[in-house]
Design a protein around this motif. Structure first.
Motif, PDB file in Angstrom:
ATOM      1  N   GLY A 170      -5.442  -3.121   2.402  1.00 55.94           N
ATOM      2  CA  GLY A 170      -6.099  -1.983   3.173  1.00 55.94           C
ATOM      3  C   GLY A 170      -5.753  -0.683   2.989  1.00 55.94           C
ATOM      4  N   LYS A 171      -4.395  -0.616   2.611  1.00 56.01           N
ATOM      5  CA  LYS A 171      -3.639   0.646   2.446  1.00 56.01           C
ATOM      6  C   LYS A 171      -3.081   0.813   1.168  1.00 56.01           C
ATOM      7  CE  LYS A 171      -2.570   1.013   7.354  1.00 56.01           C
ATOM      8  NZ  LYS A 171      -3.499   2.281   7.508  1.00 56.01           N
ATOM      9  N   TYR A 172      -3.458   0.035   0.290  1.00 55.90           N
ATOM     10  CA  TYR A 172      -3.043   0.059  -1.222  1.00 55.90           C
ATOM     11  C   TYR A 172      -3.414   1.409  -1.971  1.00 55.90           C
ATOM     12  CZ  TYR A 172      -1.450  -1.787  -5.684  1.00 55.90           C
ATOM     13  OH  TYR A 172      -0.917  -1.875  -7.049  1.00 55.90           O
ATOM     14  N   PHE A 173      -4.502   1.820  -1.769  1.00 52.38           N
ATOM     15  CA  PHE A 173      -5.125   2.967  -2.378  1.00 52.38           C
ATOM     16  C   PHE A 173      -4.865   4.265  -1.494  1.00 52.38           C
ATOM     17  CE2 PHE A 173      -7.468  -0.386  -4.373  1.00 52.38           C
ATOM     18  CZ  PHE A 173      -7.063  -0.411  -5.674  1.00 52.38           C
ATOM     19  N   THR A 174      -5.202   4.127  -0.245  1.00 53.54           N
ATOM     20  CA  THR A 174      -4.849   5.302   0.834  1.00 53.54           C
ATOM     21  C   THR A 174      -3.588   5.970   0.961  1.00 53.54           C
ATOM     22  OG1 THR A 174      -4.610   3.802   2.636  1.00 53.54           O
ATOM     23  CG2 THR A 174      -6.871   4.654   2.107  1.00 53.54           C
ATOM     24  N   ASP A 175      -2.399   4.825   0.740  1.00 57.66           N
ATOM     25  CA  ASP A 175      -1.154   5.488   1.009  1.00 57.66           C
ATOM     26  C   ASP A 175      -0.054   5.093  -0.050  1.00 57.66           C
ATOM     27  OD1 ASP A 175      -2.412   5.394   3.481  1.00 57.66           O
ATOM     28  OD2 ASP A 175      -0.959   4.399   4.696  1.00 57.66           O
ATOM     29  N   TYR A 176      -0.538   4.160  -0.854  1.00 58.15           N
ATOM     30  CA  TYR A 176       0.525   3.712  -2.018  1.00 58.15           C
ATOM     31  C   TYR A 176       0.086   4.162  -3.346  1.00 58.15           C
ATOM     32  CZ  TYR A 176       2.157   1.681   2.276  1.00 58.15           C
ATOM     33  OH  TYR A 176       2.694   1.572   3.684  1.00 58.15           O
ATOM     34  N   ALA A 177      -0.358   2.752  -3.991  1.00 61.81           N
ATOM     35  CA  ALA A 177      -0.537   2.991  -5.562  1.00 61.81           C
ATOM     36  C   ALA A 177      -1.740   4.236  -5.690  1.00 61.81           C
ATOM     37  CB  ALA A 177      -1.171   1.734  -5.965  1.00 61.81           C
ATOM     38  N   GLY A 178      -2.463   4.585  -4.634  1.00 61.92           N
ATOM     39  CA  GLY A 178      -3.774   5.539  -5.027  1.00 61.92           C
ATOM     40  C   GLY A 178      -3.211   6.809  -4.657  1.00 61.92           C
ATOM     41  N   VAL A 179      -1.935   7.053  -4.372  1.00 60.79           N
ATOM     42  CA  VAL A 179      -1.542   8.344  -3.956  1.00 60.79           C
ATOM     43  C   VAL A 179      -0.570   8.970  -4.994  1.00 60.79           C
ATOM     44  CG1 VAL A 179      -0.211   9.814  -1.987  1.00 60.79           C
ATOM     45  CG2 VAL A 179      -1.682   7.898  -1.487  1.00 60.79           C
ATOM     46  N   PRO A 180      -1.000   9.722  -5.781  1.00 60.55           N
ATOM     47  CA  PRO A 180      -0.158  10.350  -6.882  1.00 60.55           C
ATOM     48  C   PRO A 180       1.371  10.760  -6.521  1.00 60.55           C
ATOM     49  CG  PRO A 180      -2.199  11.085  -7.345  1.00 60.55           C
ATOM     50  CD  PRO A 180      -2.307  10.319  -5.903  1.00 60.55           C
ATOM     51  N   LYS A 181       1.301  11.575  -5.334  1.00 58.00           N
ATOM     52  CA  LYS A 181       2.479  12.176  -4.857  1.00 58.00           C
ATOM     53  C   LYS A 181       3.382  11.030  -4.551  1.00 58.00           C
ATOM     54  CE  LYS A 181       1.168  16.556  -3.147  1.00 58.00           C
ATOM     55  NZ  LYS A 181       0.892  17.513  -2.204  1.00 58.00           N
ATOM     56  N   PHE A 182       3.052   9.900  -3.867  1.00 52.14           N
ATOM     57  CA  PHE A 182       3.670   8.745  -3.556  1.00 52.14           C
ATOM     58  C   PHE A 182       4.397   7.912  -4.721  1.00 52.14           C
ATOM     59  CE2 PHE A 182       4.418   4.378  -2.762  1.00 52.14           C
ATOM     60  CZ  PHE A 182       5.230   4.029  -1.747  1.00 52.14           C
ATOM     61  N   THR A 183       3.374   7.756  -5.760  1.00 51.75           N
ATOM     62  CA  THR A 183       3.865   7.040  -6.954  1.00 51.75           C
ATOM     63  C   THR A 183       4.943   7.890  -7.640  1.00 51.75           C
ATOM     64  OG1 THR A 183       1.892   7.801  -8.138  1.00 51.75           O
ATOM     65  CG2 THR A 183       1.806   5.618  -7.039  1.00 51.75           C
ATOM     66  N   GLU A 184       4.703   9.157  -7.818  1.00 51.88           N
ATOM     67  CA  GLU A 184       5.732  10.045  -8.411  1.00 51.88           C
ATOM     68  C   GLU A 184       7.230  10.143  -7.468  1.00 51.88           C
ATOM     69  OE1 GLU A 184       3.656  13.577  -9.411  1.00 51.88           O
ATOM     70  OE2 GLU A 184       1.888  12.432  -9.749  1.00 51.88           O
ATOM     71  N   LYS A 185       7.166  10.199  -6.414  1.00 50.98           N
ATOM     72  CA  LYS A 185       8.176  10.110  -5.789  1.00 50.98           C
ATOM     73  C   LYS A 185       9.154   9.228  -5.814  1.00 50.98           C
ATOM     74  CE  LYS A 185       9.881  11.106  -0.729  1.00 50.98           C
ATOM     75  NZ  LYS A 185       9.524  11.629   0.621  1.00 50.98           N
ATOM     76  N   ASN A 186       8.424   7.825  -5.772  1.00 53.65           N
ATOM     77  CA  ASN A 186       8.955   6.419  -5.590  1.00 53.65           C
ATOM     78  C   ASN A 186       9.153   5.787  -7.211  1.00 53.65           C
ATOM     79  OD1 ASN A 186       9.323   5.792  -2.596  1.00 53.65           O
ATOM     80  ND2 ASN A 186       7.302   7.062  -2.674  1.00 53.65           N
ATOM     81  N   ASN A 187       9.030   6.607  -8.050  1.00 55.23           N
ATOM     82  CA  ASN A 187       9.353   6.120  -9.414  1.00 55.23           C
ATOM     83  C   ASN A 187       8.391   4.783  -9.733  1.00 55.23           C
ATOM     84  OD1 ASN A 187      10.402   5.950 -11.843  1.00 55.23           O
ATOM     85  ND2 ASN A 187      11.832   4.558 -11.169  1.00 55.23           N
ATOM     86  N   VAL A 188       7.079   5.004  -9.299  1.00 51.68           N
ATOM     87  CA  VAL A 188       6.212   3.811  -9.802  1.00 51.68           C
ATOM     88  C   VAL A 188       5.741   3.952 -11.107  1.00 51.68           C
ATOM     89  CG1 VAL A 188       4.025   2.701  -8.947  1.00 51.68           C
ATOM     90  CG2 VAL A 188       5.737   3.442  -7.140  1.00 51.68           C
ATOM     91  N   GLY A 189       6.102   3.382 -11.942  1.00 56.72           N
ATOM     92  CA  GLY A 189       5.665   3.688 -13.260  1.00 56.72           C
ATOM     93  C   GLY A 189       4.493   2.804 -13.755  1.00 56.72           C
ATOM     94  N   ILE A 190       4.472   1.457 -13.068  1.00 53.81           N
ATOM     95  CA  ILE A 190       3.393   0.404 -13.435  1.00 53.81           C
ATOM     96  C   ILE A 190       2.740  -0.119 -11.995  1.00 53.81           C
ATOM     97  CG2 ILE A 190       2.838  -1.970 -14.316  1.00 53.81           C
ATOM     98  CD1 ILE A 190       5.410  -1.286 -16.139  1.00 53.81           C
ATOM     99  N   MET A 191       1.260  -0.146 -12.124  1.00 54.51           N
ATOM    100  CA  MET A 191       0.512  -0.622 -10.746  1.00 54.51           C
ATOM    101  C   MET A 191      -0.277  -1.816 -11.288  1.00 54.51           C
ATOM    102  SD  MET A 191       0.094   3.213  -9.605  1.00 54.51           S
ATOM    103  CE  MET A 191       0.396   3.969 -11.220  1.00 54.51           C
ATOM    104  N   MET A 192      -0.185  -2.739 -10.403  1.00 60.84           N
ATOM    105  CA  MET A 192      -0.973  -3.852 -10.745  1.00 60.84           C
ATOM    106  C   MET A 192      -2.410  -3.262 -10.171  1.00 60.84           C
ATOM    107  SD  MET A 192       0.549  -6.243 -12.212  1.00 60.84           S
ATOM    108  CE  MET A 192      -0.814  -7.748 -11.953  1.00 60.84           C
ATOM    109  N   MET A 193      -3.713  -3.880 -10.959  1.00 60.51           N
ATOM    110  CA  MET A 193      -4.863  -3.383 -10.718  1.00 60.51           C
ATOM    111  C   MET A 193      -6.180  -4.430 -10.951  1.00 60.51           C
ATOM    112  SD  MET A 193      -6.999  -0.832  -9.245  1.00 60.51           S
ATOM    113  CE  MET A 193      -8.182   0.251  -9.261  1.00 60.51           C
ATOM    114  N   GLN A 194      -7.096  -4.608 -10.353  1.00 56.83           N
ATOM    115  CA  GLN A 194      -8.158  -5.520 -10.701  1.00 56.83           C
ATOM    116  C   GLN A 194      -9.402  -4.548 -10.417  1.00 56.83           C
ATOM    117  OE1 GLN A 194     -10.448  -8.865  -9.043  1.00 56.83           O
ATOM    118  NE2 GLN A 194      -8.444  -9.631  -9.025  1.00 56.83           N
ATOM    119  N   TRP A 195     -10.175  -4.383 -11.185  1.00 60.41           N
ATOM    120  CA  TRP A 195     -11.367  -3.305 -11.194  1.00 60.41           C
ATOM    121  C   TRP A 195     -12.807  -4.061 -11.927  1.00 60.41           C
ATOM    122  CZ3 TRP A 195     -12.081   0.925  -9.009  1.00 60.41           C
ATOM    123  CH2 TRP A 195     -13.320   1.735  -9.299  1.00 60.41           C
ATOM    124  N   GLY A 196     -13.672  -3.952 -11.210  1.00 59.89           N
ATOM    125  CA  GLY A 196     -15.067  -4.412 -11.567  1.00 59.89           C
ATOM    126  C   GLY A 196     -15.887  -2.968 -11.547  1.00 59.89           C
ATOM    127  N   ALA A 197     -17.082  -3.097 -12.275  1.00 63.71           N
ATOM    128  CA  ALA A 197     -18.161  -1.962 -12.384  1.00 63.71           C
ATOM    129  C   ALA A 197     -18.629  -1.502 -11.064  1.00 63.71           C
ATOM    130  CB  ALA A 197     -19.150  -2.264 -13.495  1.00 63.71           C
TER     131      ALA A 197
END
Length: 591
Positions: free
Chosen positions: A458-485
């Protein structure tokens, strides 16, 4: 759209009754059992909902119960980006266009919903005009107008600091969309000038470029009308005004939502909806294994997220004749992948990204997800059931099990012998967590030490993986994702995960933060190209260019294994919503 983001999307064909018909009965499909003896109705058979409508019925009454292991991003139709919420929101929010209920690829058929007909384009596809159906009303009996549709688009796309969860297509493509600050900051109250409403039943969109698939774009719930006087930003979710066949009776955030019939819904204005159950209940934060048990017992009608049964349930269901007869295993135009963050060192270096591509044992990932029944090994961005797909494998490894030597070779070219990074996954998606764990094991063999970080979906994109500043600050180099059209085309699949202009500071789905002028240009060229074959060729070229840059590691072409409640009626697995069941007309025979 993941899963809309959904999550996460396509399978077999079958004939479906015409949109305006009085019944959903389909030749060769089972009729709903009245269940007079109180026992479970007989299962229709494996994969029957991928080729037809199972237990077709117009019977009214009962309660349809949805359960979910976490919470959605939002029930607000203008602030959601999961496929299951695009699907579910149509019960109370009618977009201009939508998808016809039907099995497999039949479900990809685009039809008018709030609009009276498909859009009329002019100016080479830069101007699109829609007329609303006559007699449309909200739950309180007030008329729905074109101004309400205009306002809905403005709030959902141009107030990204308030409502950040949906896609930003309109912001990108509306004329002067880059200058408009949204309705909450618009002191003139005139709104975006490039969306005109010359009368209460007409809406005209003026784009900054040709957009040949615009009818698909207005099928998003962002075009479902919102009365401006009733809107209070993020809190609108607590008192959504219905334009559909159901309305909210109660909303308990993070716990439960209850919908009841909208008495001011008029079937004469709506050839799609049937308004069958008396009540629709959504129970949230239910343990995944409990959901599986509830589906089998009839205490639940459907898993809202549509991600399929748990790994712990899979074997017992498939090893039982009755259990297997109640399952549907469908492709849904979805890709499971690992996004490599190009803004986090050392993955700003393509050689380090290539090391990850070669390191991962995809067979171990497939096994962690539940085996081949959960998806085929992937090697491209576009899945095989999305137009534009071309078979390729840029980073082929023996048996798809990774190539340690090649990975180390690229790591050396990157100037590294080891890397320390973090990898994210959604905590309530056990298969995603297990897949991430398998990746960590693969990476360790080549000197890439990744630590798993889990966050709620519910917050994966709003607060964590989907927040560039968060991923850069927390050394997130890889993120699991599932995507559909977002819609069944190469553009509908690629744009929001590859276009640099799709990157946003919250709710971002271009997780790699991929910025490539060549890819951006080809996306723009494709959507402006009238010829379908030429568009599809460009989508294939975009896929290849992306893989050459090693920003995405395709893992599996996802298949969902759904358990079909034998008490549920009008059950069909639709490609339009990631292979999930179509939620528009689900009913129940459960007493």
């Amino acid at each position: 759209m993941e899963g809309k983001q959904t999550i996460m999307r396509r399978s077999a064909l079958a004939a479906v009754a015409a949109i305006g018909s009085a019944s959903l009965l389909v030749a060769g499909c089972s009729k709903a059992d009245d269940n007079k003896d109180g026992g479970a109705p007989k299962a229709a058979g494996a994969n029957k909902a991928t080729t037809g409508v199972v237990n077709a019925s117009d019977k009214k009454g009962g309660t349809v119960t949805y359960e979910m292991s976490d919470v959605p991003d939002s029930f607000d139709p203008g602030n959601t980006y999961y496929a299951y919420m695009y699907n579910f929101s149509r019960l109370y929010a009618r977009p201009l266009m939508t998808f016809q209920p039907g099995p497999g690829e039949k479900g990809n058929t685009l039809v008018p919903d709030l609009a009276a007909s498909k859009g009329v384009s002019s100016d080479g596809g830069k101007t699109w005009t829609y007329k609303l159906r006559p007699g449309l009303k909200y739950q309180d009996g007030t008329p729905i107008t074109s101004k309400d549709v205009k306002y809905a688009v403005e709030r959902s796309n141009f107030a990204r600091d308030v409502l950040s969860l949906g896609p930003n297509y309109f912001q990108q493509f509306m004329k002067d969309g880059d200058k408009y600050k949204g309705p909450y900051k618009d002191k003139s109250a005139k709104g975006l000038s490039s969306i005109e409403t010359p009368d209460d039943t007409t809406i005209v969109f003026h784009l900054n470029r040709s957009f040949q698939e615009f009818d698909y774009l207005v099928a998003a719930p962002q075009t479902a009308p919102v009365p401006q006087a009733k809107d209070d930003g993020v809190d609108y979710v607590k008192h959504i005004v219905s334009s559909g066949s159901y309305q909210f009776q109660s909303y308990q955030e993070g716990k439960q939502v209850v919908l009841v019939r909208n008495k001011n819904w008029d079937p004469k204005t709506d050839p799609l909806r049937k308004q069958l159950p008396d009540k629709i209940v959504v129970n949230l934060k239910v343990n995944g294994e409990t959901i599986d048990k509830d589906l089998q017992s009839g205490d639940a009608t459907v898993d809202l997220a549509g991600t399929g049964v748990q790994a712990s349930t899979q074997a017992s269901i498939l090893n039982s004749a009755d259990g297997k007869a109640s399952t549907d295993n469908a492709y849904g135009g979805r890709l499971v992948y690992a996004a490599i963050n190009t803004k986090v060192k050392p993955f700003d270096n393509i050689e380090c990204r290539k090391a990850v591509e070669y390191a991962i044992d995809k067979v171990s990932v497939q096994t962690a997800e539940g085996g081949p029944i959960r998806g085929d090994i992937a090697s491209t961005v576009l899945p095989p059931d999305i137009p534009g797909y071309e078979k390729a494998d840029v980073y082929a490894t023996p048996g798809n099990k990774g190539d340690v030597a090649k990975a180390k070779e690229h790591l050396k070219a990157c100037g590294k012998t080891s890397i320390t990074t973090n990898i994210t996954a959604r905590s309530d998606r056990q298969q995603e967590v297990d897949a991430a764990t398998a990746i960590i094991s693969s990476l360790k063999k080549v000197g890439i030490n990744a630590s798993l970080k889990q966050y709620p979906q519910g917050k994966y994109f709003t607060d964590y993986a989907g927040v560039p500043k968060f991923t850069e600050k927390n050394n997130v180099g890889i993120m699991m994702m599932q995507w559909g059209a977002d819609w069944p085309s190469g553009y509908g699949f690629l744009q929001q995960i590859l276009n640099s202009k799709a990157i946003s500071q919250s709710g971002n789905t271009n997780l790699s933060q991929f910025e490539n002028k060549g890819v951006d240009a080809k996306l723009a060229q494709a959507i402006a190209t009238p010829d379908l074959a030429a568009r599809n060729k460009l989508y294939g070229e975009i896929d290849k260019a992306t893989m050459d840059q090693a920003v995405i590691v395709p893992l599996t072409y996802f298949k969902v294994l759904l358990y079909r409640s034998p008490w549920a009626t009008n059950v069909t697995s639709t490609s339009a919503f990631s292979g999930q069941y179509d939620y528009l007309n689900l009913g129940t025979t459960k007493k």
